[in-house]
Design a protein around this motif. Sequence first.
Motif, PDB file in Angstrom:
ATOM      1  N   ILE A 110       0.864  -1.179   0.000  1.00  0.00           N
ATOM      2  CA  ILE A 110       0.000   0.000   0.000  1.00  0.00           C
ATOM      3  C   ILE A 110       0.898   1.226   0.000  1.00  0.00           C
ATOM      4  CG2 ILE A 110      -1.784   1.273   1.237  1.00  0.00           C
ATOM      5  CD1 ILE A 110      -2.704  -1.346   2.458  1.00  0.00           C
ATOM      6  N   ALA A 111       0.825   2.006  -1.064  1.00  0.00           N
ATOM      7  CA  ALA A 111       1.647   3.208  -1.209  1.00  0.00           C
ATOM      8  C   ALA A 111       0.731   4.422  -1.091  1.00  0.00           C
ATOM      9  CB  ALA A 111       2.367   3.207  -2.555  1.00  0.00           C
ATOM     10  N   ASP A 112       0.822   5.122   0.041  1.00  0.00           N
ATOM     11  CA  ASP A 112      -0.040   6.270   0.308  1.00  0.00           C
ATOM     12  C   ASP A 112       0.686   7.550  -0.076  1.00  0.00           C
ATOM     13  OD1 ASP A 112      -1.915   8.019   1.165  1.00  0.00           O
ATOM     14  OD2 ASP A 112      -1.876   7.451   3.276  1.00  0.00           O
ATOM     15  N   GLU A 113       0.337   8.121  -1.207  1.00  0.00           N
ATOM     16  CA  GLU A 113       0.947   9.340  -1.726  1.00  0.00           C
ATOM     17  C   GLU A 113       2.472   9.237  -1.721  1.00  0.00           C
ATOM     18  OE1 GLU A 113      -0.561  11.887  -2.968  1.00  0.00           O
ATOM     19  OE2 GLU A 113      -2.627  11.772  -2.292  1.00  0.00           O
ATOM     20  N   PRO A 114       3.053   8.240  -2.369  1.00  0.00           N
ATOM     21  CA  PRO A 114       4.506   8.062  -2.281  1.00  0.00           C
ATOM     22  C   PRO A 114       5.317   9.094  -3.046  1.00  0.00           C
ATOM     23  CG  PRO A 114       3.602   6.516  -3.870  1.00  0.00           C
ATOM     24  CD  PRO A 114       2.428   7.240  -3.263  1.00  0.00           C
ATOM     25  N   THR A 115       4.673   9.885  -3.904  1.00  0.00           N
ATOM     26  CA  THR A 115       5.428  10.848  -4.718  1.00  0.00           C
ATOM     27  C   THR A 115       5.137  12.287  -4.341  1.00  0.00           C
ATOM     28  OG1 THR A 115       3.679  10.859  -6.413  1.00  0.00           O
ATOM     29  CG2 THR A 115       5.456   9.250  -6.670  1.00  0.00           C
ATOM     30  N   THR A 116       4.408  12.517  -3.261  1.00  0.00           N
ATOM     31  CA  THR A 116       4.089  13.876  -2.861  1.00  0.00           C
ATOM     32  C   THR A 116       5.352  14.606  -2.420  1.00  0.00           C
ATOM     33  OG1 THR A 116       1.882  13.211  -2.163  1.00  0.00           O
ATOM     34  CG2 THR A 116       2.720  15.272  -1.268  1.00  0.00           C
ATOM     35  N   ALA A 117       5.452  15.887  -2.761  1.00  0.00           N
ATOM     36  CA  ALA A 117       6.566  16.765  -2.383  1.00  0.00           C
ATOM     37  C   ALA A 117       7.884  16.359  -3.037  1.00  0.00           C
ATOM     38  CB  ALA A 117       6.729  16.822  -0.867  1.00  0.00           C
ATOM     39  N   LEU A 118       7.834  15.535  -4.082  1.00  0.00           N
ATOM     40  CA  LEU A 118       9.040  15.169  -4.814  1.00  0.00           C
ATOM     41  C   LEU A 118       8.987  15.801  -6.204  1.00  0.00           C
ATOM     42  CD1 LEU A 118       9.275  11.368  -3.904  1.00  0.00           C
ATOM     43  CD2 LEU A 118      10.456  13.273  -2.803  1.00  0.00           C
TER      44      LEU A 118
END
Length: 617
Positions: free
Chosen positions: A457-465
């Motif tokens: 489960i990847a919860d917003e793994p790319t936020t702020a990148l």
Amino acid sequence: MTTLVMLSSLAVLAVAGEVLWGERADRPDPSAVLRGPSAEHLLGTDHLGRDQLARLLSATWPSLLPAVAATLLGAVAGTALGALTAVVGRRAVRLLGALINLLLAFPALLVAMFLAALFGAGAGGAVIALAVASAPGYARITQTLAAQVAGTDFMAAARVLGLRRHRLLLRHVLPHIAEPLLLNTTVAAGSALVALSGLSFLGLGVRPPAYDWGLLLNQGLDRIYTEPLPAVAPGIAIVYAAVAFQMLGEMLAGAAARRAHPLPEEERAARPARAGRPASADHVLEVDDLRVDLPTVDGVVQPVRGVTLALRRGEMVGLVGESGSGKSMTALALADLLPDGARATWSTHRFLGADVGSATRKERRGQLATGIALVFQNPASAFNPSLRIGTQMTEAVRTHRGLRRAEAVDLALDRLHRVALPAGRRLLRSRPFQLSGGQRQRVAIATASMMRPALLIADEPTTALDVTVQRQIMELLHRVRDDDATAILLISHDIALVADACDRVLVMYGGTIVESLPAGELAAGARHPYTRMLVASVPDLDADPGRAPHAIEGGPPDPYGTAPGCAFRDRCPHRLERCAVEGPVLSPLGPGHDVACWQPLPAPPSRARQASEEAQK
């Protein structure tokens, strides 16, 4: 109930003790000096013939009041000293911190004894002495709590507005730390009672003709070998009151943690349950009618209201929706990581073919720890900053797989190499704060793949990148899926990213799934009005620069609301009368395409047909 009974008895004795037994407690009787326990004097008499039981009961108020007064004085002084560290300058913060450390270097009880002797024996001197001795402890607790508030954005904004220090203290600092301070003060009242009784016992507190439990304990000590009850009874009273204060603190702490009582079992059982579908061999996860109830002081919040989903091996499924639609809470419920007091219910919940509800908590935790991995939105808070990366990466496999340390380190090095972090052993010796945001997210993915989980489960793994690192993170997720046949549930606000990376997309609104469709059809084949409006709100580089971006009018539904009907009806331009009285259910429209809507939008024309129509025009 036990705490309330104990406190009520102390309150009654404090108020009525002097009135009912005060006269008898002060009446000497030369003919009954130093009598033992009898029917007339249950605890015996003292050296003046006064009834010991009457003196014990009437001493409740003189014993409790100084303890409460000393606690409040110490709490006010210590809280003011500690809270100042959040509103003064850096130099003053260092000076106040050094002062607090210096005061804490001396044991509080020894300081109280010294000050009581300095001020002179008596109840007033003992109260002031204990208040001064206990203030540094409150100051340290307040300093720690206030430091968390001092670095917040709203404190910075308040300073920019030019608020004076006393207003910063009263409006922004103390309200945020009042609850733990209140709990600590309640518990400390019991310790203050014991300390004041000890000072009176040593002759540094209450002096005759006044008396409290500590002095009564001292007076009965001379006869403890012949008549132990007059000495034991004041000790029992001191312990009884101290335990009552301690239990009150624990009760308030428990109430603060829960905020409300969970739903009773009969209310949970009253919910209609649907018949579970048969297990599928290729499904990693199957959930029907998942609901989450989160008790709060204002009522029960229902962030998840009947979610149904299934994930196959090697499948990447996107979960999209506005903030507050219940995406993260659904992920936490699936991983059994809901906050304290929250309850998850379902009609069917299978993981790797096993019924999750029939397993014990220990079995469920073991199964989820080895079969499910999470990649959180903020990897900086997901890692323990005081532990090295290698320790945190190898902990799970050493605990659940029984690997030796060398084997676990080799596996961690292999996983780091797979996520393009070749630093190796040097990186394993690093701590999280020594890595960049992209590196921490890569390490989080590597850590999640250590157990070769069946579900990630990847919860917003790319936020702020940045976009480059985002693409690298998505490539890593695809690599984990391809290498280990891991099913991935990707939670994101980025509609374009989900459409490009996933096989299937689940659209969530108001705590439930409103549409499930293949990712390739998300841009042009969505049939639910909310999905269409969500896709239309994605910025288009080819759009007219002068045209305002599309926005969905209105706001999400009230999480406390229990009104019937469709949750999207107030914002839907295609609503029917039926939408206000009956909630739609997720129903199939085509292969792999389900919609929860009473009037799905018509399918858009295919590209070939659209091109032909334009050519005819």
